[in-house]
Design an enzyme around this catalytic site. Structure first.
Site, PDB file in Angstrom:
ATOM      1  N   HIS A  64       5.656  39.851 -21.166  1.00  0.00           N
ATOM      2  CA  HIS A  64       5.834  38.410 -20.974  1.00  0.00           C
ATOM      3  C   HIS A  64       4.880  37.939 -19.872  1.00  0.00           C
ATOM      4  CE1 HIS A  64       7.873  34.591 -20.750  1.00  0.00           C
ATOM      5  NE2 HIS A  64       8.841  34.962 -21.526  1.00  0.00           N
ATOM      6  N   GLY A 108       8.338  42.926 -22.277  1.00  0.00           N
ATOM      7  CA  GLY A 108       8.602  42.241 -23.545  1.00  0.00           C
ATOM      8  C   GLY A 108       7.660  42.679 -24.648  1.00  0.00           C
ATOM      9  N   TYR A 138      17.861  40.949 -19.083  1.00  0.00           N
ATOM     10  CA  TYR A 138      17.416  40.922 -20.489  1.00  0.00           C
ATOM     11  C   TYR A 138      18.504  40.271 -21.342  1.00  0.00           C
ATOM     12  CZ  TYR A 138      13.522  42.207 -23.403  1.00  0.00           C
ATOM     13  OH  TYR A 138      12.382  42.133 -24.174  1.00  0.00           O
TER      14      TYR A 138
HETATM   15  O1  YXS Z   1      -4.540  38.527 -10.210  1.00  0.00           O
HETATM   16  P1  YXS Z   1      -5.212  38.034 -11.496  1.00  0.00           P
HETATM   17  O2  YXS Z   1      -5.227  36.556 -11.651  1.00  0.00           O
HETATM   18  O3  YXS Z   1      -6.525  38.735 -11.772  1.00  0.00           O
HETATM   19  O4  YXS Z   1      -4.237  38.520 -12.695  1.00  0.00           O
HETATM   20  C1  YXS Z   1      -3.950  39.893 -12.842  1.00  0.00           C
HETATM   21  C2  YXS Z   1      -2.473  40.019 -13.108  1.00  0.00           C
HETATM   22  O5  YXS Z   1      -1.670  39.157 -12.327  1.00  0.00           O
HETATM   23  C3  YXS Z   1      -2.445  39.583 -14.564  1.00  0.00           C
HETATM   24  N1  YXS Z   1      -1.250  40.099 -15.234  1.00  0.00           N
HETATM   25  C4  YXS Z   1      -0.250  39.318 -15.665  1.00  0.00           C
HETATM   26  N2  YXS Z   1      -0.085  37.998 -15.606  1.00  0.00           N
HETATM   27  C5  YXS Z   1       1.078  37.511 -16.120  1.00  0.00           C
HETATM   28  N3  YXS Z   1       2.043  38.279 -16.678  1.00  0.00           N
HETATM   29  C6  YXS Z   1       1.890  39.615 -16.762  1.00  0.00           C
HETATM   30  N4  YXS Z   1       2.828  40.359 -17.368  1.00  0.00           N
HETATM   31  C7  YXS Z   1       0.700  40.199 -16.227  1.00  0.00           C
HETATM   32  N5  YXS Z   1       0.237  41.470 -16.101  1.00  0.00           N
HETATM   33  C8  YXS Z   1      -0.957  41.382 -15.510  1.00  0.00           C
HETATM   34  O6  YXS Z   1      -3.606  40.152 -15.153  1.00  0.00           O
HETATM   35  C9  YXS Z   1      -4.613  40.321 -14.135  1.00  0.00           C
HETATM   36  C10 YXS Z   1      -5.034  41.765 -14.114  1.00  0.00           C
HETATM   37  O7  YXS Z   1      -3.868  42.508 -13.733  1.00  0.00           O
HETATM   38  P2  YXS Z   1      -3.937  43.735 -12.694  1.00  0.00           P
HETATM   39  O8  YXS Z   1      -4.933  43.436 -11.629  1.00  0.00           O
HETATM   40  O9  YXS Z   1      -2.550  44.055 -12.270  1.00  0.00           O
HETATM   41  O10 YXS Z   1      -4.511  44.899 -13.656  1.00  0.00           O
HETATM   42  P3  YXS Z   1      -4.330  46.469 -13.451  1.00  0.00           P
HETATM   43  O11 YXS Z   1      -5.237  47.087 -14.440  1.00  0.00           O
HETATM   44  O12 YXS Z   1      -4.447  46.823 -12.006  1.00  0.00           O
HETATM   45  O13 YXS Z   1      -2.818  46.797 -13.861  1.00  0.00           O
HETATM   46  C11 YXS Z   1      -2.435  46.666 -15.225  1.00  0.00           C
HETATM   47  C12 YXS Z   1      -0.905  46.622 -15.264  1.00  0.00           C
HETATM   48  C13 YXS Z   1      -0.447  46.245 -16.684  1.00  0.00           C
HETATM   49  C14 YXS Z   1      -0.323  47.995 -14.842  1.00  0.00           C
HETATM   50  C15 YXS Z   1      -0.428  45.544 -14.268  1.00  0.00           C
HETATM   51  O14 YXS Z   1      -1.118  44.336 -14.558  1.00  0.00           O
HETATM   52  C16 YXS Z   1       1.039  45.290 -14.365  1.00  0.00           C
HETATM   53  O15 YXS Z   1       1.874  46.085 -13.887  1.00  0.00           O
HETATM   54  N6  YXS Z   1       1.380  44.135 -15.004  1.00  0.00           N
HETATM   55  C17 YXS Z   1       2.782  43.705 -15.093  1.00  0.00           C
HETATM   56  C18 YXS Z   1       3.538  44.503 -16.150  1.00  0.00           C
HETATM   57  C19 YXS Z   1       4.949  43.941 -16.203  1.00  0.00           C
HETATM   58  O16 YXS Z   1       5.688  43.968 -15.222  1.00  0.00           O
HETATM   59  N7  YXS Z   1       5.304  43.410 -17.349  1.00  0.00           N
HETATM   60  C20 YXS Z   1       6.645  42.772 -17.561  1.00  0.00           C
HETATM   61  C21 YXS Z   1       6.466  41.251 -17.577  1.00  0.00           C
HETATM   62  S1  YXS Z   1       8.067  40.464 -17.650  1.00  0.00           S
HETATM   63  C22 YXS Z   1       8.608  40.828 -19.204  1.00  0.00           C
HETATM   64  O17 YXS Z   1       7.875  41.315 -20.066  1.00  0.00           O
HETATM   65  C23 YXS Z   1      10.056  40.569 -19.512  1.00  0.00           C
HETATM   66  C24 YXS Z   1      10.528  39.215 -19.022  1.00  0.00           C
HETATM   67  S2  YXS Z   1      11.035  41.836 -18.803  1.00  0.00           S
HETATM   68  O18 YXS Z   1      10.694  41.841 -17.365  1.00  0.00           O
HETATM   69  O19 YXS Z   1      12.402  41.480 -19.003  1.00  0.00           O
HETATM   70  O20 YXS Z   1      10.652  43.038 -19.465  1.00  0.00           O
END
Ligand code: YXS
Length: 259
Positions: A64, A108, A138
């Protein structure tokens, strides 16, 4: 730049997630494009859909779009949330959808691929169920999606640890269908798509809908539903939910207080 790429080869339609800069975060705009592509396939003679990311991605989808989650006092996964609409669209799409995975899948996006009919992943792929890391409550149908793909015990481990599991473990516990080396992934997936496309689309679409109805046939009383909704409200009204979202945006570890 388009958020997705869409192509069709005969009865096989392919949708490619194409927003690598945001790791294919499932934003409202990206989900709207995905749903539009599936609707277009529904109106054409596409008999099987492949959902994939661009070749070589490290992150298939980061889940998400956190920047679109409310910061508190509102259900973050209500009925009309883009992720909920996407999951329902995948589950009710008449043709089988094959999720072809390379890279990591988060939050998500894990539910999204589990809402697909078949999941084929490379050995390096990982899957992380994230709500507990962000403090997100969730929703009921989302948990049902996870439960239809794994035992409650496995779902609890994934949900409580919020730790990625390997494709090999996911296959071993029945969450995904196949683990295939990257070099063979496209061929393997397209061969399965061709096999499906050669079978009766009517028989397949009716069996897909029957299986959806049967899998969702869990009795939940109105009282039980209201209790669950009340519990979820406690979470999304909590300090911890707001802290989880804020910490993500501030790029710092969250400090949860249990309230
Ligand atoms: O800082 P900038 O502007 O460059 O943006 C960064 C991140 O903030 C952005 N980004 C996201 N933006 C919005 N929503 C996201 N889910 C998201 N994930 C990443 O993308 C730019 C590059 O990310 P960065 O610097 O972290 O890349 P990385 O290669 O160091 O790390 C990749 C990840 C995927 C390991 C890391 O981005 C990460 O942990 N992302 C969040 C994964 C996450 O928590 N997903 C759950 C989202 S909430 C959801 O799905 C449900 C509501 S729930 O929570 O219930 O499951």
């Amino acid at each position: 730049m388009e958020l997705i790429e869409v192509r069709q080869a005969g009865p096989v339609g392919t949708i490619v997630l194409n927003n690598g800069r945001k790791h294919n975060a499932l934003s409202h705009a990206l989900v709207t494009a995905l749903i539009g592509a599936l609707q277009a396939f529904r109106d054409s003679d596409v008999r099987v859909v492949i959902l994939r990311a661009q070749p070589g991605v490290k992150v298939w989808s980061a889940g998400h779009d956190v920047s679109e989650l409310p910061e508190g006092r509102r259900d973050p996964l209500g009925w009309d949330d883009p992720l909920r609409n996407l999951v329902r669209t995948l589950e009710t799409h008449p043709a089988p959808v094959i999720a072809m995975i390379e890279g990591s899948v988060w939050g998500g996006a894990v539910e999204t691929i589990l809402a697909c009919d078949i999941v084929i992943a490379t050995p390096e792929s990982t899957f992380a169920v994230i709500p507990a890391r962000l403090g997100v409550p969730y929703n009921l149908s989302g948990l049902m999606t996870f439960m239809s793909a794994g035992s409650v015990r496995i779902v609890k481990e994934l949900a409580f640890t919020a730790t990625p599991i390997s494709a090999e473990r996911a296959e071993r516990v029945g969450m995904i269908n196949h683990v295939v080396p990257l070099a063979e992934l496209e061929t393997f997936t397209h061969q399965m798509a061709a096999t499906i496309a050669a079978n009766s689309p009517l028989s397949i679409s009716v069996m897909k809908e029957q299986l959806r109805v049967l899998a969702g046939a869990k009795p939940v009383s109105p009282r039980g539903f209201e209790k669950v909704q009340g519990l979820r409200r406690v979470v999304y009204d909590s300090h911890d939910y707001a802290e989880g979202i804020r910490a993500f945006k501030d790029k710092r570890p969250p400090k949860y207080l249990g309230r």
